[in-house]
Scaffold this active site. Sequence first.
Site, PDB file in Angstrom:
ATOM      1  CG  MET A 122      -1.928   1.021   1.249  1.00  0.00           C
ATOM      2  SD  MET A 122      -3.079   0.842   2.602  1.00  0.00           S
ATOM      3  CE  MET A 122      -4.053   2.386   2.553  1.00  0.00           C
TER       4      MET A 122
ATOM      5  CB  THR B  79      -3.351  -8.889   0.445  1.00  0.00           C
ATOM      6  OG1 THR B  79      -4.739  -8.134   0.502  1.00  0.00           O
ATOM      7  CG2 THR B  79      -3.652 -10.373   0.731  1.00  0.00           C
ATOM      8  CB  CYS B  80      -3.104  -3.612   1.857  1.00  0.00           C
ATOM      9  SG  CYS B  80      -4.687  -3.542   0.969  1.00  0.00           S
ATOM     10  CG  PHE B  81      -0.204  -3.024   5.263  1.00  0.00           C
ATOM     11  CD1 PHE B  81       0.208  -1.827   5.143  1.00  0.00           C
ATOM     12  CD2 PHE B  81      -1.529  -3.329   5.823  1.00  0.00           C
ATOM     13  CE1 PHE B  81      -0.689  -0.915   5.478  1.00  0.00           C
ATOM     14  CE2 PHE B  81      -2.363  -2.455   5.936  1.00  0.00           C
ATOM     15  CZ  PHE B  81      -1.829  -0.964   5.644  1.00  0.00           C
TER      16      PHE B  81
END
Length: 528
Positions: A473, A495-497
Site C-alpha cells: 500500500m 495483503t495490502c501490507f
Amino acid sequence: DDGGGGGGDGGEGGAGGDRDEDVTGAETPGAKLSQSSSAAALVNRFLPSVQGYFLLSSAKRVEDDDNDEKTPPPVAITRVDSLTGKARKERDEVGDEVKGLVGGRSLLTFVKSNRVILNALVRSSPNLLDKSLSALVKVKPLRTFLDFDVKRKYFSSLLRKKRASASRRYGSIRLNVRRESIFEDTYHQLRLRSADEMRGRLSVNFSGEEGIDAGGVTREFYQVLAKEIFNANYALFLPSHDGCTFAPNPNSFINTDHLSYFKFVGRIVGKAIADGHLLDAHFSRSFYKHMLSETVSHHDLQAQDPEYYKNLLSLLTYSLEDLGLELTFSDETESFGRLRTTDLIPNGRSVAVTDDNKGEYVKLVCENRLTTSIKAQLEAFLGGLHELVDKDLLALFNAKELELLISGLPSIDINDLRMNTEYTSGYSASSPQIRWFWDVVSAFSEEEKAQLVMFFSGSSKVPLGGFANLQGMRGLQKFNIGRAAGTTSLPAAHTCFNTIDLPEYENAEVLRDKLLMAISETQGFGFA
C-alpha cells in the site's frame, strides 16, 4: 481488522497438495502423495462398496406427491459481516444443493472425511469421475474437496476431446504475425473464426523469422501476446495498486473497438486454457470471480484500491458525525479528469447515507466499482471466453485455482523471500516460530509456495527483480511476519501490507498444519 486467514467456512479447497485425513474427519494438511497413494491401494478392495454408496447417495430425491409432509425450508446459516461486525442470515447454497440428494449432508461429510482416499482413487483411475464417482464433479459442494491436479486432469481430458474433434473437421489455424503488431494481426486473423474453428491446432509463424512451429513458437506467441493485452495504448486494462495484477478499465470506451477487443481477449484466454498453454497474465481476484460467475465482495476492492477500502472501513467504524461526512447513495468516480456521479439506487444522490444504512452503501459502492462500471466489458470478455471453455466446466475451479490454471505455477525462490522479510511485534530471525516457518515453507511443493505468496500478497505473481520489489500500500513493502496472540488460531494475512500474523505455535508440526490450512482453505483478505 478483517482477519483473512483466521476465518472462512472451509468451503474452498486450495490448489495445494494432498491432505492426510482419517475417516473420522480429522485433517492434517499437506500429506505427501505417496501416503495418499498407499491409502488408495489399501482401500481399493473396498472400491465396489464406495461406488455403490455414491450411486445411491448422489441420486436425486423423488418427491412423493401423496406425502403430506411439507418440503423442508431452505437451509439458513448465520454469517458475521467482516466489515460491519453484524450477524445476518443467509441462504446456505451448500445445504440447499446437497439436501436434494438421497445422501444429503451425510454424503458431504463422507467426502470431506475421506478426501485423501477419494482423490487418490480418481488420480489412479480418472474414469471414475465419468462413472460411479461423477457426483464429485457434478455436485458443486463436493468439488471443493477435489485436489487441483485432479480437477485439472479431468478438465483437460474433456477439452482434449473437443479439440480433437475440431481438428479433424477444420484442421489447423495458421497465423502469420509481426512481433511489433502481434495484437492487431492476431485479432484480424481470428475475429471471423467460429468457436469450432478456434478449437483447431494453432500453427504460428513470426513474419521474417525462420522456424517450424512444433510447439515452441506457439508458446512464445502466447508469451508475447499476453504482454500486449495489457498495453496501455489499447486502454483495456488497468493495473491494480501492486502493479502485478490487472482489471478491466471502466473508461476503455475511449478505444472505439474496446468491446470487440475484450471479446478477442476472452477468446485468447479461452484458447490458451483449452490448449494447455500458459499466459503471463495475472488478473485481479474480482475478475477471476467474474469468470466463474461468483459474487464479488468488499474484500476484492481492497486489493485493487486499498486506500479507498481503508476509507470505507473508517466509515463503518466511526459515526458519520465524527468523520464530518455527508454522503448520499451515489458514487463519484473520475473519468478523464472529470467527476462522474452514479446513483447506487433510484435517485440515490438525493438519499442520505446514515449510520443505520451505511453498510448497504458500502456494499453498493463496491458492487458499482467492481461490476456495474465494467458490465459491458465483462459481457464481451466472458462471451469470448465461454465460446472456447464452457461456463459449467470452468466452474470446477475456484478463483485461486483459476489463476494457476491460466498462469501456471510461478518459480518462487524461498531464499530470496527470506532475505527480503521483516519481523515485527516481538519476532526476530532467531525466534523459534520464525525458524520453524522457514523450515516448513522451504519444504513446500511448488503449488504450496504459490498459495503462500497468494495468501500474503493477493497474487501468486513474483515481482520483476524478485521479492525486493514487492509492492504494498505504501509502495515498496517487504514481506512481514508479525506475532499474533494465541497458540491455536490460524495465521491471518493482510495483503495490502504483505503481512502474515503468525501465532506462537508450540512446535513446527503445529505451525505447518495451521499454515497449510490457512493458505488453502480460507477466503477473503485481511486489512489493518
